[in-house]
Design a protein around this motif. Sequence first.
Motif, short mmCIF file in Angstrom:
data_model
loop_
_atom_site.label_atom_id
_atom_site.label_comp_id
_atom_site.label_asym_id
_atom_site.label_seq_id
_atom_site.Cartn_x
_atom_site.Cartn_y
_atom_site.Cartn_z
N THR A 138 11.84 10.32 -0.10
CA THR A 138 12.15 8.91 0.12
C THR A 138 11.13 8.27 1.07
O THR A 138 10.39 8.96 1.78
CB THR A 138 13.55 8.74 0.72
N LEU A 139 11.15 6.95 1.08
CA LEU A 139 10.29 6.17 1.99
C LEU A 139 11.17 5.18 2.74
O LEU A 139 11.92 4.41 2.14
CB LEU A 139 9.23 5.41 1.20
N GLN A 153 0.83 -1.21 0.00
CA GLN A 153 0.00 0.00 0.00
C GLN A 153 0.86 1.26 0.00
O GLN A 153 0.57 2.24 -0.69
CB GLN A 153 -0.91 0.00 1.23
N ALA A 154 1.93 1.24 0.79
CA ALA A 154 2.81 2.41 0.89
C ALA A 154 3.53 2.67 -0.43
O ALA A 154 3.67 3.82 -0.86
CB ALA A 154 3.81 2.22 2.02
N PHE A 155 3.99 1.62 -1.10
CA PHE A 155 4.70 1.79 -2.36
C PHE A 155 3.78 2.39 -3.42
O PHE A 155 4.19 3.27 -4.19
CB PHE A 155 5.25 0.46 -2.86
N GLU A 206 6.39 -4.96 -8.89
CA GLU A 206 4.95 -5.06 -9.08
C GLU A 206 4.24 -3.73 -8.86
O GLU A 206 3.23 -3.44 -9.51
CB GLU A 206 4.37 -6.12 -8.13
N THR A 207 4.74 -2.93 -7.93
CA THR A 207 4.07 -1.66 -7.62
C THR A 207 4.62 -0.49 -8.42
O THR A 207 4.00 0.59 -8.46
CB THR A 207 4.21 -1.34 -6.12
N GLY A 208 5.79 -0.64 -9.02
CA GLY A 208 6.37 0.43 -9.80
C GLY A 208 7.06 1.50 -8.98
O GLY A 208 7.32 2.61 -9.48
N PHE A 209 7.41 1.18 -7.71
CA PHE A 209 8.10 2.17 -6.89
C PHE A 209 9.60 2.07 -7.12
O PHE A 209 10.17 0.98 -7.07
CB PHE A 209 7.77 1.95 -5.41
N TRP A 216 4.63 10.57 -5.06
CA TRP A 216 5.32 11.67 -4.39
C TRP A 216 6.39 12.24 -5.32
O TRP A 216 6.81 11.58 -6.28
CB TRP A 216 5.98 11.18 -3.11
N PRO A 217 6.87 13.44 -5.00
CA PRO A 217 8.00 14.00 -5.76
C PRO A 217 9.20 13.06 -5.74
O PRO A 217 9.41 12.31 -4.78
CB PRO A 217 8.29 15.31 -5.02
N ALA A 218 9.99 13.11 -6.80
CA ALA A 218 11.05 12.13 -7.01
C ALA A 218 12.12 12.15 -5.93
O ALA A 218 12.82 11.15 -5.73
CB ALA A 218 11.69 12.35 -8.38
N HIS A 219 12.29 13.26 -5.22
CA HIS A 219 13.36 13.32 -4.22
C HIS A 219 12.88 12.87 -2.83
O HIS A 219 13.69 12.76 -1.90
CB HIS A 219 13.90 14.75 -4.11
#
Length: 547
Positions: A355-356, A342-344, A380-383, A350-353
């Motif tokens: 982070t998670l 879900q988080a990914f 799978e999520t594209g993160f 979000w903006p590219a800079h």
Amino acid sequence: MTPSAARRLKPSHSRTRKDVIAGGIMIAAIILFVGTGGSVLSDFVLQMQGIGNTDNVMVAALLLNIALIIFGWRRYRELMCEMGERIAAEDRANQLAVTDPLTGLNNRRAVTERTAELFMAARKAGRQIAFLMLDLDDFKRINDLYGHDAGDAVLKEVAARMQDVAPGDALLARLGGDEFGCVFLYDREHPKTVEALAAQLIETVARPARHDNIEFDLTTSVGISVSDSGAESVEMLMRRADIAMYAAKRLGKDRLAWFEPGMEEELRARNEVELAMRRGIPLGEFLPYFEPQIDLATGELVGFEMLARWLHEGLIVEPDTFIGIAEESALIESLSFSIMEQAFVEARAWPAHVTLSVNISPVQLRDPWLAQKIVKLLTETGFPPHRLEVEITESSLFENLALAQTIVASLKNQGIRVALDDFGTGYSSLAHLRALPFDRIKIDKSFVLSLAESSDSRAIVKAIIGLGESLGLPVTAEGLELASIADTVRDMGAHRGQGYGYGRPVGVDGARKLLADHGMPIVTDAQRETAASSDAQDRETPRRIAG
């Protein structure tokens, strides 16, 4: 053949019938031989002397009688051998039914039956029964890493050590898997003997074991229940010892715990939580929450740490309630990956800079395929992998540093950054920094929260930040609740900060608002689809007008 053996022998109906017929024929032959043998033999002797004649029919009958007697005797011998083999086979079957084939100890069935006999013996002798339940700590790791042959060798070694330590009249059993039992009688006036034996068992199991030149460090947790505490049956005695054993594990393992009445209610409540979790994970009740991370030099929002929350029956449940249970019940992987997915999906907008960061449980760090599973989820999520930072607590590295090195290397090969979380709470921090290529150090919040009141904490924080600078590792300070403390750690050289001073953890909508407040509004997938659809309609409208 003893009477007891005869009672155990239960031949089939057809076989019994054949044996009766054979026995009847033999008896008839003997009777006939006795009735006719004397006269026929005397006539035969006289004939041999040339005196008189012998009735050939009677001679034939005599020979037939002799043959039948020989046949009957041979059948009797075969029957006795067969009965002996069947009795021995039954004895072996009975032995296997009550013995653990790997260790040679009693099995659960045997210990249940014989403990019931001990209850009667205890009542007659005015003594009490103690039941010690032993469970090896983290035994599954040995099977997973080194194979079941190594695990079996360890189990046999533990069984042998228990036999060396336990009293001669104690009942020892392997109850299943890596769980063992020790049952014995003791005097009510000397209850300390029970705890002394439990402590001795813990000590002897803790000696390193070797198999194929591999040394294993073992520990065990022991639960104790006794009959004078109200346990009136074998089942209750075993259940209470089992409950106490799990309490010992929750207290930190490698220790003993006596059964207390409150443990049963606690276990019942825990099982209810576990059952609710098993239902809630596939239903999506567990949600990602996000704690903001701030660049201390600029005040800019640069990332979020993902945390877990449980939306159960309309209430938000904090992780302290369920994370420990998830780790104990092997639910932590499905829980963690459900929230990460879900988080990914959310964070890719979000903006590219930005982070998670995600925390990895020490239990998950035992999985050799952890890195591959994370990479698969990212695909799978594209993160993007380079925007993910995996946090590993220092305490989780003690179990298997070699496996941790492999996992960290695999993650970094995919562009994922790795942070050492709760730095300063372990016992070999410098060794871990040398052994593992971390990208960031996170100072444990316990030091930051006490920074203003404790000179020791201040010195530790300063030393950690200095160490990070010397190693070229950026430092994140957790637990920042006051602006003055944030200024202090910034002046010391910390790069990032997080804590309630910058905002409490929030859900998806809250994270979006925080980004917008920092001038970073996001466009979700749904918004992109809506915009694309609107653009298509706008392009189609002129055509219709022109038409």
